[in-house]
Design an enzyme around this catalytic site. Structure first.
Site, short mmCIF file in Angstrom:
data_model
loop_
_atom_site.label_atom_id
_atom_site.label_comp_id
_atom_site.label_asym_id
_atom_site.label_seq_id
_atom_site.Cartn_x
_atom_site.Cartn_y
_atom_site.Cartn_z
CG HIS A 151 -2.22 0.50 0.91
ND1 HIS A 151 -2.54 1.35 -0.12
CD2 HIS A 151 -3.61 0.24 1.45
CE1 HIS A 151 -4.01 1.73 -0.20
NE2 HIS A 151 -4.49 0.95 0.73
CG ASP A 374 -10.40 -13.76 -20.49
OD1 ASP A 374 -9.82 -14.69 -20.30
OD2 ASP A 374 -10.90 -13.54 -21.62
#
Length: 432
Positions: A151, A374
């Site tokens: 982060h 995908d």
């Protein structure tokens, strides 16, 4: 779960010398060095049941190396010192872990139990690599691809941008816009001792747990209708859910069903800056932490009816007003001045002085096209995060159908059932 290998994947082309030092912005430096994760689950039928898993791994590694030539900061090393904070883009590589589990994906996808997801992600890395990927094969041939970003170096929006680019490269269609690394030019590092996000967003302890709640389409229609008011005639789904959860956090903080008079209950919302600046292209595809926190506060008056607008409706209005504050002018003032840091400092000081009740935090990932990721195996059957570590924090995520929303809520264990009962009553109360 069996760990099969650990490898560091370097960019397929060396990062040029003039790109090797990326300064961290002050928005980056507000974060702890912890990881945020997104998990993508793919069925065996499309992930290659019976296929050579070594070929799948090779394809993932090669495409990751190609993708890292554009996302080179994720293959570097983060340095945070007293006078300098940057990413050394030295091509050390992203950590890549391959594992296998004696579990069927259908069981995980059916139960969707938060406690079962821990083994599929990396919560800690000894090297603090900016990017850690863990690929797990199920015994049925299904695959989980878990992407964890440090982060300090990136946010959820960055994870979505990277996942999209990697998947397109893996599927042989690398038609993505390359990221930019200019956050520090807009928000250069500042000195702000003790005013980081962790100051007022503490981690949960053993008394806290993460619970996944599902708001289906019918629930969302009911909540949006109840949330609508003269001030906010068309609340969004995210606003309706967030205010609903905030309302019940307020109720659970009190022994009585009504908020205590004079008590101030804050709600903190993560607001993306991508697309909010003028011109919007400035931060549209930036890699790094590119959001600010909006602070909504509700002061209980003892009159929850609120005149023409009910309590729930007022919370929706307060949340929307706090987000609207973060407009182009506010962002510009936070670049050139200290408007945002002063707001952080002021909130932190009031909290430290005991003027505020425990707040709750909201981050919506519903706008990320995660179900379009995908790798060449089709759309994922499920996209999730892992256990939420920050206390009283809710992450909202879309679903495969697009109609429902999942709320991943970190909260006190003994209050989980209370919130679940409130959610279960949404439709029942509406019918009456």
């Amino acid at each position: 779960m069996t760990k099969l290998s650990v490898e560091y994947i370097q960019p397929s082309s060396p990062t040029p010398q003039h790109k090797r030092n990326i300064k961290l912005s002050y928005l980056d430096l507000l974060h702890r060095p912890t990881y945020a994760s997104i998990l993508f689950f793919y069925e065996a039928a499309v992930a290659g049941a019976g296929a050579d898993q070594s070929q799948i791994i090779r394809r993932l590694k090669d495409s990751l190396a190609d993708t890292l030539t554009s996302f080179y900061s994720l293959a570097g090393v983060v340095h945070v010192g007293k006078d300098d904070a940057h990413i050394d883009c030295n091509d050390t590589g992203a950590e890549f872990i391959e594992s296998r589990v004696d579990v069927v994906l259908a069981d995980v996808a059916a139960e969707r139990n938060v406690d079962d997801l821990g083994p599929y992600v990396v919560a800690e890395s000894e090297t603090k690599a900016p990017l850690v990927v863990k690929v797990t094969f199920f015994k049925c041939g299904g695959i989980c691809v878990a992407i964890s970003l440090l982060h300090l170096a990136a946010d959820g929006g960055s994870a979505a941008i990277f996942a999209d680019a990697w998947a397109k490269t893996c599927s042989g269609k690398p038609d993505f816009a390359p990221p930019t690394f200019e956050a520090a030019e807009y928000f250069p590092a500042r000195e702000f001792p003790d005013h980081h996000n962790g100051k007022f967003m503490p981690l949960g302890d053993e008394n806290f747990a993460t619970k996944r709640f599902v708001f289906d389409e019918e629930m969302l229609r009911v909540l949006k209708r109840k949330a609508a008011s003269k001030s906010v005639p068309y609340p969004s789904r995210v606003e309706a859910i967030s205010a609903f959860i905030w309302e019940h956090f307020i109720a659970m903080a009190n022994s009585s069903p009504e908020p205590s008079t004079g008590a101030i209950y804050p709600a903190i919302q993560a607001v993306t800056l991508r697309g909010r600046t003028n011109p919007p292209v400035n931060l549209k595809n930036v890699l790094g932490n590119c959001y600010m926190l909006a602070f909504a506060k509700h002061e209980a008056t003892g009159d929850s009816a609120g005149g023409e607008e009910g309590f729930y409706q007022k919370l929706v209005q307060e949340m929307r007003n706090s987000i609207r504050k973060i407009d182009g002018d506010y962002i510009s003032r936070s670049q050139e001045g200290d408007d945002y840091l002063k707001d952080l400092q002021g909130f932190s000081a009031r909290q430290a002085a005991g003027e505020l009740m425990d707040g709750c935090v909201f981050s919506s990932w519903c706008g990320f096209p995660l179900y379009e990721i995908d790798f060449g195996w089709g759309r994922p059957v499920w996209v999730s995060t892992a256990a939420v570590t920050v206390r009283n924090t809710t992450i909202l995520m879309g679903t495969r159908s697009g109609g429902a929303i999942e709320a991943w809520v970190n909260m006190e264990k003994d209050k989980v059932d209370l919130l679940q009962r409130k959610i279960d009553l949404i439709l029942e109360e509406d019918r009456h």
